[in-house]
Write a protein that holds these residues in place. Structure first.
Motif, PDB file in Angstrom:
ATOM      1  N   UNK A  10       0.784  -1.136  -0.085  1.00 21.71           N
ATOM      2  CA  UNK A  10       0.088   0.099   0.031  1.00 21.71           C
ATOM      3  C   UNK A  10       0.888   1.255   0.020  1.00 21.71           C
ATOM      4  N   UNK A  11       0.305   2.466  -0.204  1.00 22.20           N
ATOM      5  CA  UNK A  11       1.032   3.683  -0.250  1.00 22.20           C
ATOM      6  C   UNK A  11       1.700   3.958   1.090  1.00 22.20           C
ATOM      7  N   UNK A  12       1.310   3.367   2.138  1.00 24.82           N
ATOM      8  CA  UNK A  12       2.052   3.935   3.309  1.00 24.82           C
ATOM      9  C   UNK A  12       3.278   3.198   3.558  1.00 24.82           C
ATOM     10  N   UNK A  13       3.492   1.913   2.807  1.00 26.74           N
ATOM     11  CA  UNK A  13       4.753   1.342   2.931  1.00 26.74           C
ATOM     12  C   UNK A  13       5.670   1.380   1.428  1.00 26.74           C
ATOM     13  N   UNK A  14       4.826   1.786   0.474  1.00 23.81           N
ATOM     14  CA  UNK A  14       5.553   1.707  -0.663  1.00 23.81           C
ATOM     15  C   UNK A  14       7.002   2.687  -0.630  1.00 23.81           C
ATOM     16  N   UNK A  15       7.866   1.949  -0.987  1.00 22.54           N
ATOM     17  CA  UNK A  15       9.242   2.496  -1.196  1.00 22.54           C
ATOM     18  C   UNK A  15       9.582   2.755  -2.702  1.00 22.54           C
ATOM     19  N   UNK A  16       9.626   4.018  -2.963  1.00 21.02           N
ATOM     20  CA  UNK A  16       9.772   4.409  -4.304  1.00 21.02           C
ATOM     21  C   UNK A  16      11.366   4.253  -4.806  1.00 21.02           C
ATOM     22  N   UNK A  17      12.027   3.840  -4.112  1.00 20.97           N
ATOM     23  CA  UNK A  17      13.553   3.506  -4.554  1.00 20.97           C
ATOM     24  C   UNK A  17      13.855   2.167  -4.472  1.00 20.97           C
ATOM     25  N   UNK A  18      12.684   1.307  -4.130  1.00 22.17           N
ATOM     26  CA  UNK A  18      12.943  -0.196  -4.373  1.00 22.17           C
ATOM     27  C   UNK A  18      13.310  -0.584  -5.746  1.00 22.17           C
ATOM     28  N   UNK A  19      14.368  -1.190  -5.710  1.00 20.41           N
ATOM     29  CA  UNK A  19      14.869  -1.861  -7.108  1.00 20.41           C
ATOM     30  C   UNK A  19      15.861  -3.010  -6.677  1.00 20.41           C
ATOM     31  N   UNK A  20      15.529  -3.969  -7.861  1.00 21.47           N
ATOM     32  CA  UNK A  20      16.636  -5.024  -7.713  1.00 21.47           C
ATOM     33  C   UNK A  20      17.962  -4.631  -8.182  1.00 21.47           C
ATOM     34  N   UNK A  21      17.910  -3.415  -9.025  1.00 15.52           N
ATOM     35  CA  UNK A  21      19.206  -3.090  -9.662  1.00 15.52           C
ATOM     36  C   UNK A  21      20.059  -2.191  -8.446  1.00 15.52           C
ATOM     37  N   UNK A  22      19.490  -1.752  -7.510  1.00 15.59           N
ATOM     38  CA  UNK A  22      20.410  -1.103  -6.291  1.00 15.59           C
ATOM     39  C   UNK A  22      21.540  -1.832  -6.057  1.00 15.59           C
ATOM     40  N   UNK A  23      22.779  -1.227  -6.101  1.00 12.72           N
ATOM     41  CA  UNK A  23      23.997  -1.862  -5.893  1.00 12.72           C
ATOM     42  C   UNK A  23      24.652  -2.510  -7.251  1.00 12.72           C
ATOM     43  N   UNK A  35      14.421   9.062 -10.818  1.00 11.28           N
ATOM     44  CA  UNK A  35      13.927  10.226 -11.204  1.00 11.28           C
ATOM     45  C   UNK A  35      12.717  10.208 -12.126  1.00 11.28           C
ATOM     46  N   UNK A  36      12.913   9.204 -13.328  1.00  8.64           N
ATOM     47  CA  UNK A  36      12.151   8.941 -14.236  1.00  8.64           C
ATOM     48  C   UNK A  36      10.984   8.062 -13.630  1.00  8.64           C
ATOM     49  N   UNK A  37      11.381   7.179 -12.898  1.00  9.60           N
ATOM     50  CA  UNK A  37      10.294   6.278 -12.153  1.00  9.60           C
ATOM     51  C   UNK A  37       9.292   6.966 -11.134  1.00  9.60           C
ATOM     52  N   UNK A  38       9.763   7.940 -10.702  1.00 12.06           N
ATOM     53  CA  UNK A  38       9.074   8.953  -9.970  1.00 12.06           C
ATOM     54  C   UNK A  38       7.986   9.476 -10.826  1.00 12.06           C
ATOM     55  N   UNK A  39       8.228  10.126 -12.028  1.00 12.35           N
ATOM     56  CA  UNK A  39       7.231  10.787 -12.974  1.00 12.35           C
ATOM     57  C   UNK A  39       6.291   9.634 -13.151  1.00 12.35           C
ATOM     58  N   UNK A  40       6.803   8.060 -13.562  1.00 10.87           N
ATOM     59  CA  UNK A  40       5.779   7.200 -14.020  1.00 10.87           C
ATOM     60  C   UNK A  40       5.002   6.891 -12.750  1.00 10.87           C
ATOM     61  N   UNK A  41       5.421   6.834 -11.416  1.00  6.53           N
ATOM     62  CA  UNK A  41       4.473   6.926 -10.264  1.00  6.53           C
ATOM     63  C   UNK A  41       3.478   7.844 -10.209  1.00  6.53           C
ATOM     64  N   UNK A  42       3.753   9.209 -10.662  1.00  3.68           N
ATOM     65  CA  UNK A  42       2.820  10.215 -10.503  1.00  3.68           C
ATOM     66  C   UNK A  42       1.864   9.981 -11.810  1.00  3.68           C
ATOM     67  N   UNK A  43       2.140   9.362 -12.871  1.00  7.41           N
ATOM     68  CA  UNK A  43       1.337   9.042 -13.807  1.00  7.41           C
ATOM     69  C   UNK A  43       0.365   8.063 -13.914  1.00  7.41           C
TER      70      UNK A  43
END
Length: 128
Positions: A10-23, A35-43
């Motif tokens: 849910x939006x209370x636990x959503x981590x916009x930075x979650x990614x299996x690519x981190x690191x 940054x691009x994904x943030x725009x996608x999330x807003x859309x």
């Protein structure tokens, strides 16, 4: 009306930075990606709210149809809407076939809702 998907946070636990690519990618690439994904999330959020408004309007249509015993579907209207959406998709450089599939999915849901409203309306009329 719709089932809740418990696999999606849910939006209370959503981590916009979650990614299996981190690191695994350069920090600057990761920052641009986020940054691009943030725009996608807003859309995506906007789409959800727009769909909610659309379904509120189609629910009113469903009640009107039920009250006047009109059919749930309107093939003439649906065909015109599909043609219109395909033209809009082309103008927007969106795949018209995708736009048609998307609208057909929505139309299917609307008809399903209209049928349920009609059944409820009919059941209420039988109780009187």
């Amino acid at each position: 009306m719709t089932q809740q998907n418990h696999d999606v946070p849910d939006t209370d636990t959503y981590d916009a930075a979650a990614s299996s690519l981190a690191g695994h990618v350069d920090n600057s690439v990761m920052a641009e990606l986020l940054s691009i994904r943030s725009s996608i999330d807003n859309i995506d959020a906007t789409l959800v709210y727009l769909l909610a408004e659309r379904f509120k309007a189609t629910q009113k249509v469903g009640f009107l149809k039920a009250a006047h015993r009109l059919p749930a579907g309107d093939p003439g209207r649906e065909s015109a809407q599909i043609a219109r959406l395909r033209r809009l998709a082309e103008d927007a450089h969106l795949d018209p076939a995708f736009a048609e599939k998307f609208l057909n999915f929505i139309i299917g849901e609307v008809i399903r809702h209209h049928e349920a409203i009609a059944e409820d309306h009919q059941a209420a009329a039988e109780w009187k």
